[in-house]
Design a protein around this motif. Structure first.
Motif, mmCIF file in Angstrom:
data_model
loop_
_atom_site.group_PDB
_atom_site.id
_atom_site.type_symbol
_atom_site.label_atom_id
_atom_site.label_comp_id
_atom_site.label_asym_id
_atom_site.label_seq_id
_atom_site.Cartn_x
_atom_site.Cartn_y
_atom_site.Cartn_z
ATOM 1 N N UNK A 32 0.760 -1.183 0.071
ATOM 2 C CA UNK A 32 -0.138 -0.032 0.069
ATOM 3 C C UNK A 32 0.827 1.206 -0.090
ATOM 4 N N UNK A 33 1.957 1.369 0.869
ATOM 5 C CA UNK A 33 2.808 2.309 0.827
ATOM 6 C C UNK A 33 3.479 2.766 -0.524
ATOM 7 N N UNK A 34 3.933 1.799 -1.322
ATOM 8 C CA UNK A 34 4.505 1.957 -2.501
ATOM 9 C C UNK A 34 3.444 2.531 -3.622
ATOM 10 N N UNK A 35 2.335 1.870 -3.596
ATOM 11 C CA UNK A 35 0.933 2.523 -4.398
ATOM 12 C C UNK A 35 0.588 3.876 -4.022
ATOM 13 N N UNK A 44 6.986 23.837 -4.855
ATOM 14 C CA UNK A 44 5.556 23.933 -5.520
ATOM 15 C C UNK A 44 5.895 23.133 -7.025
ATOM 16 N N UNK A 45 6.788 23.381 -7.728
ATOM 17 C CA UNK A 45 7.103 22.650 -8.953
ATOM 18 C C UNK A 45 7.205 21.330 -8.984
ATOM 19 N N UNK A 46 7.830 20.717 -7.732
ATOM 20 C CA UNK A 46 7.695 19.132 -7.568
ATOM 21 C C UNK A 46 6.393 18.614 -7.256
ATOM 22 N N UNK A 47 5.749 19.445 -6.664
ATOM 23 C CA UNK A 47 4.073 19.054 -6.318
ATOM 24 C C UNK A 47 3.473 18.798 -7.711
ATOM 25 N N UNK A 48 3.668 20.033 -8.467
ATOM 26 C CA UNK A 48 2.730 20.316 -9.531
ATOM 27 C C UNK A 48 3.272 19.302 -10.756
ATOM 28 N N UNK A 49 4.430 19.019 -10.833
ATOM 29 C CA UNK A 49 4.856 18.354 -12.070
ATOM 30 C C UNK A 49 5.764 17.042 -12.038
ATOM 31 N N UNK A 50 5.797 16.354 -10.972
ATOM 32 C CA UNK A 50 6.334 15.177 -10.625
ATOM 33 C C UNK A 50 5.812 13.987 -11.520
ATOM 34 N N UNK A 51 4.182 13.968 -11.554
ATOM 35 C CA UNK A 51 3.822 12.783 -12.502
ATOM 36 C C UNK A 51 4.106 13.029 -14.152
ATOM 37 N N UNK A 52 4.553 14.138 -14.487
ATOM 38 C CA UNK A 52 4.997 14.200 -15.873
ATOM 39 C C UNK A 52 6.267 13.361 -16.205
ATOM 40 N N UNK A 53 7.149 13.465 -15.013
ATOM 41 C CA UNK A 53 8.558 12.803 -15.080
ATOM 42 C C UNK A 53 8.301 11.260 -14.872
ATOM 43 N N UNK A 54 7.281 11.223 -14.013
ATOM 44 C CA UNK A 54 7.211 9.858 -13.891
ATOM 45 C C UNK A 54 6.449 8.846 -15.013
ATOM 46 N N UNK A 74 3.370 6.402 -5.332
ATOM 47 C CA UNK A 74 3.579 6.652 -6.676
ATOM 48 C C UNK A 74 2.165 7.473 -7.280
ATOM 49 N N UNK A 75 0.997 7.056 -6.535
ATOM 50 C CA UNK A 75 -0.170 7.786 -6.923
ATOM 51 C C UNK A 75 -0.313 9.097 -6.386
ATOM 52 N N UNK A 76 -0.006 9.275 -5.264
ATOM 53 C CA UNK A 76 -0.172 10.655 -4.668
ATOM 54 C C UNK A 76 0.195 12.006 -5.320
ATOM 55 N N UNK A 77 1.579 11.748 -6.196
ATOM 56 C CA UNK A 77 1.760 12.889 -7.095
ATOM 57 C C UNK A 77 0.590 13.188 -8.190
ATOM 58 N N UNK A 78 0.052 12.024 -8.498
ATOM 59 C CA UNK A 78 -1.017 12.415 -9.654
ATOM 60 C C UNK A 78 -2.321 13.172 -9.011
ATOM 61 N N UNK A 79 -2.406 12.649 -7.687
ATOM 62 C CA UNK A 79 -3.650 13.481 -7.098
ATOM 63 C C UNK A 79 -3.334 14.825 -7.044
ATOM 64 N N UNK A 80 -2.052 15.038 -6.568
ATOM 65 C CA UNK A 80 -1.816 16.497 -6.511
ATOM 66 C C UNK A 80 -1.698 17.551 -7.584
ATOM 67 N N UNK A 81 -1.233 16.294 -8.901
ATOM 68 C CA UNK A 81 -1.064 17.015 -9.998
ATOM 69 C C UNK A 81 -2.356 17.933 -10.413
#
Length: 485
Positions: free
Chosen positions: A318-321, A363-373, A324-331
């Motif tokens: 669960x922690x790994x999921x 703020x940039x990390x929170x907003x755009x991490x999913x693009x890099x993922x 990985x998914x939280x950045x998409x939620x914040x995005x």
């Protein structure tokens, strides 16, 4: 942090206030507008992307290399610049219909590029077997091709949907009210933090299905192979003359609407208008500001995304999921909410960070991490973890095995991640406006300040320079990644 900030601020309204806010007709209207916009733009972009990818990768159209560039060109234009160009023509293109058209054209490459790459990487044997069993062209497309391309299609659709939920600048030009624009108005005009935070909480709830939906598309799929080998290209489908004319006309219309109209309008404002010449002396500082924040920001986000992607592919739980998914939620959250959460925390607990570059990069990390993922995962899925095991069986340590085996294989994904994130950071507006140190400007913030005053001619040079500065990342991310015809 943004979640706790939004929930804490929303709780200030009390249960009665929460129910009253949720039951308001305006909230229902915002919900309808947000869902209509996100759904319509995603479907329209997806249909155009599938058609364009099929034509450029699987048909015998002439000049397919040039058509691939045409399909990728809208990436060089920020959505708010396209919207500014269309909106400055008059009120005819404002409203929901205009927003769906303009944002669908601007978002199409986000689905087209992974879809085209997926079509190029598919083993044509499945289609040949289906054709040998009597399957028609449409049946093979629906039953064989699209299911194999589902992860690429779903990943692109996820990006488009989450962009639409968080889009602000373009919708302001097009006069469309969604949760994002309403949140900005609540904060900026009415200083109503509780109502804005409550709307942000509803927006977060809308992001949940998107953040976890892609997991379902990738479930049980493995694409890794030991070596790329010499990929066998399928024979292109033969089109009739009429079908070729229709396809080429479609590409021409797409190019005219997606980049032709914005470029011609921008050129018009560069040579017309009463505000010509205003703020020219700010062009150079704004360009330097954009580069100073986008380049290190892109590098930082790519470095942070790499361990997240590798951990999600090699570990479970669960922690790994969630990691990985939280950045998409914040995005999916508006940059405004994230910026205000950071300001709140910095002022109360770390005042030395307030109005520093560190807060902007956070703020940039929170907003755009999913693009890099997304970009790194596309390469990481092709690398079997057994390769590192082989290296370690030969006496190499884990770090040496990673540096000499895995990292070189990830080079294309890391390059695509860096280019795509830098491109988005060059265009970032809201968080930079609120968090950047005093006196720091970027091309996007200067463009916004002039268009906000209806000084379209003064804004045009900043828009043109922003497009030119975006050209290099777009070239790296699209043209260099396309196959040579």
């Amino acid at each position: 942090m943004p979640f706790f900030y939004a929930l804490m601020r929303a709780s200030e309204a009390g249960w009665q206030g929460v129910l009253s806010e949720l039951m308001r007709p305006m909230t229902r209207e915002l919900l309808a507008n947000t869902l209509i916009l996100a759904t319509s733009v995603t479907i329209a972009s997806g249909v155009m992307a599938i058609a364009a990818a099929w034509c450029t990768e699987r048909c015998d159209l002439p000049a397919r290399g040039f058509l691939r560039v045409i399909a990728s060109l809208p990436l060089s234009l920020p959505a708010f610049v396209s919207s500014y160009a269309w909106a400055s023509l008059g009120p005819w293109f404002q409203g929901m219909a205009g927003a769906i058209l303009i944002l669908s054209l601007a978002s199409m490459p986000l689905i087209y590029l992974p879809m085209a790459a997926a079509l190029r990487g598919m083993d044509p044997a499945f289609e040949e077997v289906a054709r040998g069993l009597g399957g028609g062209r449409w049946r093979i497309l629906l039953r064989i091709v699209l299911p194999q391309a589902a992860p690429a299609l779903g990943g692109g659709a996820l990006l488009v949907s989450s962009h639409m939920l968080a889009e602000f600048g373009a919708l302001s030009f097009l006069s469309v009210q969604t949760f994002t624009t309403a949140i900005f108005q609540q904060y900026d005009l009415q200083f109503d933090n509780a109502s804005a935070a409550l709307l942000s909480s509803v927006l977060m709830a809308l992001c949940l299905p998107l953040a976890f939906g892609e997991l379902y598309l990738r479930k049980g799929r493995r694409r890794a192979r030991v070596a790329r080998g010499n990929a066998r290209q399928p024979a292109p489908a033969k089109l009739s003359t009429l079908q070729k004319i229709i396809a080429l006309a479609g590409f021409t219309l797409f190019a005219a609407l997606s980049v032709g109209v914005p470029f011609v309008t921008m050129l018009y404002w560069l040579i017309q208008g009463t505000s010509i010449g205003q703020g020219v002396e700010r062009l150079w500082p704004a360009l330097m500001g954009s580069l100073a924040y986008s380049l290190p920001g892109g590098l930082l986000i790519t470095l942070l995304a790499l361990p997240l992607v590798l951990a999600s592919m090699r570990a479970s739980g669960l922690f790994v999921v969630l990691a990985e998914r939280l950045p998409y939620l914040v995005h999916g959250l508006p940059g405004l909410v994230i910026a205000l959460a950071l300001i709140y925390v910095a002022i109360r607990h770390a005042p030395m960070l307030y109005q520093t570059p560190a807060l902007v990069f956070a703020a940039y990390v929170m907003l755009f991490l999913p693009l890099a993922q997304s970009a790194i995962r596309a390469s990481a899925e092709l690398i079997p973890p057994e390769l590192e095991d082989v290296a370690r069986s030969l006496g190499k340590g884990p770090i040496t095995a990673f540096l000499r085996v895995t990292l070189p294989a990830l080079a294309s994904g890391l390059g695509a991640s860096l280019a795509m994130v830098v491109l988005q950071l060059m265009r970032e507006l809201t968080a930079t406006l609120l968090l950047a140190p005093s006196g720091v400007t970027t091309l996007a913030t200067e463009f916004w300040s002039y268009t906000n005053d209806r000084a379209y001619a003064a804004a045009a040079p900043f828009a043109a320079l922003l497009v030119l500065a975006s050209g290099l990342p777009v070239y790296i991310f699209t043209v260099r990644s396309l196959p040579k015809s």
